[in-house]
Design a protein around this motif. Sequence first.
Motif, PDB file in Angstrom:
ATOM      1  N   SER A 182      -2.796 -51.079 -32.147  1.00 50.76           N
ATOM      2  CA  SER A 182      -2.793 -52.024 -31.041  1.00 50.76           C
ATOM      3  C   SER A 182      -4.072 -51.955 -30.415  1.00 50.76           C
ATOM      4  O   SER A 182      -4.885 -51.156 -30.917  1.00 50.76           O
ATOM      5  CB  SER A 182      -1.698 -51.428 -29.850  1.00 50.76           C
ATOM      6  OG  SER A 182      -0.640 -51.320 -30.501  1.00 50.76           O
ATOM      7  N   ALA A 183      -4.268 -52.778 -29.327  1.00 44.88           N
ATOM      8  CA  ALA A 183      -5.406 -52.611 -28.623  1.00 44.88           C
ATOM      9  C   ALA A 183      -5.433 -51.025 -28.015  1.00 44.88           C
ATOM     10  O   ALA A 183      -4.511 -50.739 -27.984  1.00 44.88           O
ATOM     11  CB  ALA A 183      -5.534 -53.673 -27.539  1.00 44.88           C
ATOM     12  N   THR A 223      -4.902 -55.261 -23.355  1.00 45.38           N
ATOM     13  CA  THR A 223      -4.400 -56.659 -23.286  1.00 45.38           C
ATOM     14  C   THR A 223      -4.093 -57.210 -21.886  1.00 45.38           C
ATOM     15  O   THR A 223      -4.499 -58.321 -21.779  1.00 45.38           O
ATOM     16  CB  THR A 223      -3.246 -56.444 -24.293  1.00 45.38           C
ATOM     17  OG1 THR A 223      -3.384 -55.599 -25.419  1.00 45.38           O
ATOM     18  CG2 THR A 223      -2.465 -57.721 -24.505  1.00 45.38           C
ATOM     19  N   GLU A 252      -7.307 -56.221 -30.437  1.00 44.87           N
ATOM     20  CA  GLU A 252      -6.887 -55.259 -31.325  1.00 44.87           C
ATOM     21  C   GLU A 252      -8.137 -55.256 -32.449  1.00 44.87           C
ATOM     22  O   GLU A 252      -8.523 -54.351 -33.069  1.00 44.87           O
ATOM     23  CB  GLU A 252      -5.679 -56.019 -32.069  1.00 44.87           C
ATOM     24  CG  GLU A 252      -4.364 -55.438 -31.870  1.00 44.87           C
ATOM     25  CD  GLU A 252      -4.000 -55.869 -30.190  1.00 44.87           C
ATOM     26  OE1 GLU A 252      -4.550 -56.638 -29.644  1.00 44.87           O
ATOM     27  OE2 GLU A 252      -3.033 -55.350 -29.937  1.00 44.87           O
ATOM     28  N   PHE A 303      -0.357 -57.205 -33.791  1.00 42.82           N
ATOM     29  CA  PHE A 303      -0.318 -58.115 -32.910  1.00 42.82           C
ATOM     30  C   PHE A 303      -0.537 -59.635 -33.081  1.00 42.82           C
ATOM     31  O   PHE A 303      -0.032 -60.511 -32.359  1.00 42.82           O
ATOM     32  CB  PHE A 303      -1.159 -57.719 -31.471  1.00 42.82           C
ATOM     33  CG  PHE A 303      -0.839 -58.710 -30.043  1.00 42.82           C
ATOM     34  CD1 PHE A 303       0.268 -58.706 -29.672  1.00 42.82           C
ATOM     35  CD2 PHE A 303      -1.940 -58.899 -29.426  1.00 42.82           C
ATOM     36  CE1 PHE A 303       0.483 -59.595 -28.450  1.00 42.82           C
ATOM     37  CE2 PHE A 303      -1.691 -59.818 -28.450  1.00 42.82           C
ATOM     38  CZ  PHE A 303      -0.570 -59.907 -27.796  1.00 42.82           C
ATOM     39  N   ARG A 334       4.441 -59.411 -26.502  1.00 38.27           N
ATOM     40  CA  ARG A 334       3.736 -58.091 -25.987  1.00 38.27           C
ATOM     41  C   ARG A 334       4.495 -57.232 -26.693  1.00 38.27           C
ATOM     42  O   ARG A 334       5.446 -57.277 -27.113  1.00 38.27           O
ATOM     43  CB  ARG A 334       4.120 -58.192 -24.534  1.00 38.27           C
ATOM     44  CG  ARG A 334       3.272 -59.027 -23.548  1.00 38.27           C
ATOM     45  CD  ARG A 334       1.583 -58.994 -23.822  1.00 38.27           C
ATOM     46  NE  ARG A 334       1.159 -57.634 -23.783  1.00 38.27           N
ATOM     47  CZ  ARG A 334       0.697 -57.192 -22.478  1.00 38.27           C
ATOM     48  NH1 ARG A 334       0.695 -57.985 -21.623  1.00 38.27           N
ATOM     49  NH2 ARG A 334       0.009 -55.982 -22.651  1.00 38.27           N
ATOM     50  N   ASN A 335       3.579 -56.090 -27.076  1.00 39.93           N
ATOM     51  CA  ASN A 335       4.074 -55.010 -27.799  1.00 39.93           C
ATOM     52  C   ASN A 335       4.129 -55.354 -29.505  1.00 39.93           C
ATOM     53  O   ASN A 335       5.133 -54.648 -30.169  1.00 39.93           O
ATOM     54  CB  ASN A 335       4.994 -54.009 -27.171  1.00 39.93           C
ATOM     55  CG  ASN A 335       4.871 -53.782 -26.003  1.00 39.93           C
ATOM     56  OD1 ASN A 335       3.783 -53.249 -25.797  1.00 39.93           O
ATOM     57  ND2 ASN A 335       5.693 -53.892 -25.105  1.00 39.93           N
ATOM     58  N   GLY A 336       3.727 -56.390 -29.802  1.00 41.56           N
ATOM     59  CA  GLY A 336       4.257 -57.093 -31.101  1.00 41.56           C
ATOM     60  C   GLY A 336       3.464 -56.270 -32.209  1.00 41.56           C
ATOM     61  O   GLY A 336       3.528 -56.572 -33.360  1.00 41.56           O
ATOM     62  N   SER A 337       2.671 -55.354 -31.945  1.00 41.06           N
ATOM     63  CA  SER A 337       1.878 -54.657 -33.257  1.00 41.06           C
ATOM     64  C   SER A 337       3.165 -53.799 -33.978  1.00 41.06           C
ATOM     65  O   SER A 337       2.779 -53.514 -35.155  1.00 41.06           O
ATOM     66  CB  SER A 337       1.032 -53.614 -32.625  1.00 41.06           C
ATOM     67  OG  SER A 337      -0.118 -54.219 -31.877  1.00 41.06           O
TER      68      SER A 337
END
Length: 455
Positions: free
Chosen positions: A36-37, A42, A124, A191, A205-208
Amino acid sequence: MKIMKFGGGCLKNDESFLQVAKIIASEKDRPFVVVSAINGMTDLLLESVLNAQKGEKNISGAIGDIKEKHRAIVEKAITDQAIRKEIYQKMETMIEKVGKLLTGISYTGEITPAVRSHVLSYGERLSALILSGVLRSKSMDSVPIESDKIGMVTDKNLENATVILNEFRNNFRPAVQSLSNNKIIPVITGFFGCTSEGKISTFGRNGSDYSAAVIAFATSASELEIWKDVDGFMSADPKIVKNAHKIERLSYYEAAELSYFGAKILHPRTLEPLMGLDISVRIKNLFDPEGRGTEILPEAHEKDDIIKSVTYNRGIAVVRIHGPGVGYKPGIIAQIGHLLSACGINIYSILTSQTCINLLVDKKDASSSYEALKEMKGGVIDEINLEKDVTLIAVVGEGLLKKKGLAARIFTAVSKENVNVKMISTGASEVASYFVVHQDDTEKVVNAVHREFLE
Ligand code: ASP
Ligand code: MG
């Protein structure tokens, strides 16, 4: 092959980056890493997008902030000078591009999903670049990989995209081969992916977590580890249930239901690419790497008392569509679905009777759902109401449908608290039972169910 995904909670500062590197170094075989970032990035990028729209003068401060937050990590976590210098340069180039995108927004005054996704993707890109540098400075061979450059093709839904799995697997195959042959650890951006026209698309959001599952699918991985700053799935939210405990093991379906309806451990779509496969997923805590976390497996495993977790979602609203004949009107659900999807509104769940159709939607979509549907009034529908002061409670456990007397126990526990249940859905899912209560009753209800089954 093992896929290891590290979330923003694991990528906070130089120390946590070094802890991540230590965990990767302790692996016997070279894993594929997904990130993730860095923590909070983000949100910061999103804010920069909004501020850029308000005026060009806001851009340089935002860029300075973004640069500073990453530099602070690189400065301490990358000890090899040559590598540090190289990473700084690459960072500069990336952040310059963010600046250009923000300038574009300030000139046009327009924020499109495409440009927003594009800006956010840099969170990311930057963290993958940095972690890969940290690994190299710890003598591991590593390359950062941007997911749009390895053919992670998605549909055209730019901010809630779905990866076209087989296409991605074919595109990624040659790279996977050469990375594994050369024992290089790729650090892949979570992400986002891109459409077939090359537009950047994000997974929500939180798609990683979803990205990591997609990569597990494409590499035919045997294991997927999702590293976080918590232990794993809990029997209830520890913020409201004192005796909540960690769950050792869940099935794919249980984890998916819990994620959809409240538990903020996994992105709700993480299990989607894994259905039908035999990949063991484990949630792990960065600060307790020896701990077992929560294991998520394809097969069901029934616990004696069935229920494994009770979760809640305060973010939903109920749309009630009344009409004496709705139960007899062919095509009415399709019409409702069509009107809502045209406005990008997702329906969580539908419960119908002969005289009323109840939809569960996101609270933020409640008013626009009403607006979208009101053209149906007058025909078969005579009234539409919204209820926003509600909470959805989900009780989850494999075997829930087969076990006699379970519903009675749930609702006896709830009624002893003198709480009115507004709506119930049991049977729609094999592993979850849902009901809706007034939002002020949330704590009472969750605790009552937890005491009955889990203490
Ligand atoms: N960085 C993205 C977010 O904060 C994706 C993720 O963290 O998984 O939503
Ligand atoms: Mg995050």
